[in-house]
Write a protein that holds these residues in place. Structure first.
Motif, PDB file in Angstrom:
ATOM      1  N   UNK A  87       0.838  -1.203   0.000  1.00 31.68           N
ATOM      2  CA  UNK A  87       0.000   0.000   0.000  1.00 31.68           C
ATOM      3  C   UNK A  87       0.873   1.253   0.000  1.00 31.68           C
ATOM      4  N   UNK A  88       0.536   2.183  -0.889  1.00 32.43           N
ATOM      5  CA  UNK A  88       1.303   3.422  -0.996  1.00 32.43           C
ATOM      6  C   UNK A  88       0.376   4.632  -0.897  1.00 32.43           C
ATOM      7  N   UNK A  89       0.946   5.738  -0.464  1.00 27.85           N
ATOM      8  CA  UNK A  89       0.143   6.949  -0.259  1.00 27.85           C
ATOM      9  C   UNK A  89       1.064   8.159  -0.313  1.00 27.85           C
ATOM     10  N   UNK A  90       0.503   9.284  -0.691  1.00 27.52           N
ATOM     11  CA  UNK A  90       1.263  10.533  -0.699  1.00 27.52           C
ATOM     12  C   UNK A  90       1.133  11.164   0.684  1.00 27.52           C
ATOM     13  N   UNK A  91       2.237  11.320   1.378  1.00 25.04           N
ATOM     14  CA  UNK A  91       2.250  11.964   2.696  1.00 25.04           C
ATOM     15  C   UNK A  91       3.018  13.269   2.542  1.00 25.04           C
ATOM     16  N   UNK A  92       2.299  14.382   2.541  1.00 28.93           N
ATOM     17  CA  UNK A  92       2.938  15.658   2.288  1.00 28.93           C
ATOM     18  C   UNK A  92       3.518  15.677   0.881  1.00 28.93           C
ATOM     19  N   UNK A  93       4.795  15.941   0.777  1.00 28.41           N
ATOM     20  CA  UNK A  93       5.451  16.003  -0.532  1.00 28.41           C
ATOM     21  C   UNK A  93       6.058  14.675  -0.959  1.00 28.41           C
TER      22      UNK A  93
END
Length: 301
Positions: free
Chosen positions: A141-147
């Motif tokens: 599972x991947x996600x954009x955290x901030x930049x």
């Protein structure tokens, strides 16, 4: 301050101008906003900025509150030194939420947990060390955290289940508090009950970085600490929290307690009572620890 030595002690030691030699190097400083529940039986949420400073051979994690005020403290202390008059800074300086400092030594990631207590009228650093083997379960599972593009990982630690998000964009196998061991910097981590949640807010390079802050230096603090087994550490620190002035009180005669310092409102005895209340309010404000500690003998039962 990270050590929570009171403004009273800062002012007293300011006139000694003690300096601890501290190697200067460039650090990568990562700012983590920590959202936490200070009390188990309350829904109240608090926030504080913490920092992880990474240098060549180690990282240092701590509450950023006092470090952020170093220049303000320096100006006020130097004014007191010049005038020879004490000023109660407790109303103008924001106090931290957490007093511990955590140092991780590379490459084996040995963790040193440090607190400051009083030894008479001198600050004493006490510490325990451990090597933590996090059993991270890395998911797809991947996600954009901030930049940053981040990937999910989970582990159990300190009696809690934790979910972390790390990024390989920042090639440091480190993170806030004691957390480490993922193939990239942790940019977000929180426990299942959301009692503690760290989120990376930014980073910068700090040239001429020094581990000791200005307020720590003028308080006669040192990088040297007294190492002890964790169980002894917990007992020593617990005793200090119950009676912060236990080692100083025998030295305080009635004559000394009745004296005043120029510019101080009340006697030294009055100031000690005020500082004792500050200590106890601080330590009693959080009954929801990050990790649940159990002595080794109890774990085996």
């Amino acid at each position: 301050m990270k050590n929570l030595f009171s403004i009273f002690f800062i002012a007293l030691f300011a006139f000694t101008s003690a300096q601890d030699k501290d190697s200067k190097e460039t650090a990568n400083r990562f700012f983590y906003e920590l959202t936490f529940k200070p009390r188990k039986d309350s829904a109240k949420i608090e926030k504080v900025m913490t920092v992880l400073d990474i240098v060549k051979d180690r990282s240092v994690y701590r509450d950023y509150t006092m470090i952020a005020q170093d220049s303000i403290i320096k100006i006020q202390i130097e004014a007191m030194q010049k005038s020879g008059t004490f000023k109660d800074m407790s109303k103008s300086i924001r106090m931290p939420k957490f007093s511990e400092k955590i140092v991780k030594y590379y490459p084996d990631m040995k963790v040193q947990y440090i607190e400051r207590i009083a030894s008479g009228f001198s600050p004493l650093g006490i510490a325990y060390s451990e090597t933590i083997k996090f059993d991270w379960k890395i998911s797809n599972e991947k996600e954009k955290i901030g930049a940053y593009n981040a990937q999910k990982a989970t582990a159990e630690f300190g009696g809690k289940k934790w979910t972390a998000w790390f990024t390989t964009d920042l090639p440091f196998q480190d993170g806030p508090y004691k957390f480490s061991g993922l193939p990239g910097l942790i940019v977000k981590i929180e426990d299942e009950g959301k009692n503690y949640s760290w989120v990376l807010q930014g980073n910068k390079k700090v040239p001429n970085w020094e581990e000791l802050s200005y307020s720590e230096k003028i308080s006669n603090m040192s990088l040297k600490v007294t190492e002890m087994p964790r169980e002894k550490f917990e007992k020593t620190f617990s005793d200090f929290k119950k009676d912060p002035f236990a080692t100083a009180r025998p030295m305080m005669t009635q004559e000394v307690m009745s004296k005043t310092i120029p510019g101080m409102d009340g006697t030294i005895g009055d100031m000690m009572k005020k500082q004792e209340k500050m200590y106890k309010d601080f330590f009693n404000s959080n009954d929801n620890p990050i990790e649940n500690y159990q002595p080794q003998d109890k774990k085996k039962k």
